[in-house]
Design an enzyme around this catalytic site. Structure first.
Site, PDB file in Angstrom:
ATOM      1  N   ARG A   1      46.211  38.558  52.180  1.00 55.46           N
ATOM      2  CA  ARG A   1      46.728  39.927  52.231  1.00 55.46           C
ATOM      3  C   ARG A   1      46.112  40.664  53.411  1.00 55.46           C
ATOM      4  NH1 ARG A   1      46.337  43.010  46.651  1.00 55.46           N
ATOM      5  NH2 ARG A   1      47.747  44.437  47.743  1.00 55.46           N
TER       6      ARG A   1
ATOM      7  N   CYS B   1      40.740  48.567  48.958  1.00 55.00           N
ATOM      8  CA  CYS B   1      41.498  47.399  48.501  1.00 55.00           C
ATOM      9  C   CYS B   1      42.967  47.794  48.541  1.00 55.00           C
ATOM     10  CB  CYS B   1      41.049  46.963  47.110  1.00 55.00           C
ATOM     11  SG  CYS B   1      41.229  48.238  45.842  1.00 55.00           S
TER      12      CYS B   1
END
Length: 281
Positions: free
Chosen positions: A181, A240
């Site tokens: 990611r 995050c």
């Protein structure tokens, strides 16, 4: 001072004259397989634990165009109400846990301290560690006497997008998501892939052992040091996808002796403004 409590130590505290208030924050990401937090709590939880919902009590509603991210900061009155409902007083001692490995519990640990509660600890390894150590569980819902806690928002610092960019430029901004990611190779949740320019990647999954408990402080320091994150590094920020797993990174950093600041909106807030740059590598 460690923010963790082991299952064995918590069992001993339960037998003391003044045991801590225990909050169950079992949680599963929307769309993931398995029962959600309330269903998990209904089946099994620590005796006397009150359920606190991450999505509605440890986070606020999503703002227009995604501003604030997928788990924005909650209204402080909502946090106060949840703690009072659980019987937490102003100087209360609280232990939070989830099913393991502690992502949601770390979010609770951070939010409660942000709201002004000083004594908050995380059950290391969560419900899994508790039952593995022979701890009893219950399906009974407690009815504690209301607590007197008065919340005070802003008791911990928070980064917004501009401040996160400054930390990436002048200090060290840590991206706690999975490597793929971070690299922009895949993005299963948010509409844009990549990372904040200048950030370094330290996936949260590397903070725990196979039993879901955090690695020892010496191993955490070694891990973070390999990324250039040391006790004397400043400033350090963490993000995050939406500010949940980043809280677990903050917990791991804390145990390693490194204090950092949360970018609460995280990647989902960053990409709400198309003018903000995106890096892939």
């Amino acid at each position: 001072m460690s923010a963790l409590v082991s299952a064995a130590d918590l069992r001993a505290e339960f037998a003391s004259p003044a045991p801590p208030v225990v909050l169950d924050v079992q949680w599963i990401l929307t769309g993931a397989a398995g029962p959600a937090g309330p269903e998990r709590y209904a089946v099994e939880h620590l005796p006397g634990a009150t359920f606190v919902d991450l999505d509605t009590e440890l986070a606020g509603p999503i703002g227009p165009a995604g501003v604030g991210g997928r788990h924005p900061l909650p209204e402080v009155a909502v946090v106060e109400s949840a703690l009072r409902r659980a019987g937490v007083d102003q100087d209360g001692r609280v232990v939070v846990y989830d099913q393991g490995p502690g992502f949601a519990a770390a979010r609770a640990w951070w939010v409660l301290r942000w709201a002004g509660l000083a004594d908050v600890r995380v059950l290391d390894g969560g419900l899994t560690a508790w039952t593995a150590a022979g701890g009893a569980t219950s399906a009974d819902v407690p009815d504690p006497s209301p607590g007197s806690f008065v919340a005070q928002a802003g008791s911990l610092p928070v980064l917004d997008a501009d401040a996160a960019a400054e930390v990436a430029r002048d200090g060290l901004l840590v991206d706690a998501r999975a490597a793929e990611r971070f690299a922009g190779e895949t993005e299963p949740i948010d509409p844009v892939a990549g990372h904040i320019p200048g950030a370094v990647n330290a996936p949260t999954t590397g903070n725990s052992g196979p039993d879901g408990r955090l690695l020892p402080p010496s191993e955490l320091r070694e891990r973070f040091s390999s990324l250039g994150i040391r006790v004397d590094t400043a400033p350090v920020g963490v993000y995050c996808g939406s500010g949940v797993t980043a809280a677990h990174e903050l917990l791991a950093l804390h145990e390693a002796g490194i204090e950092a600041t949360l970018y609460a909106g995280s990647w989902s807030d960053w990409i709400s403004d198309p003018s903000r740059p995106v890096a892939t590598s």
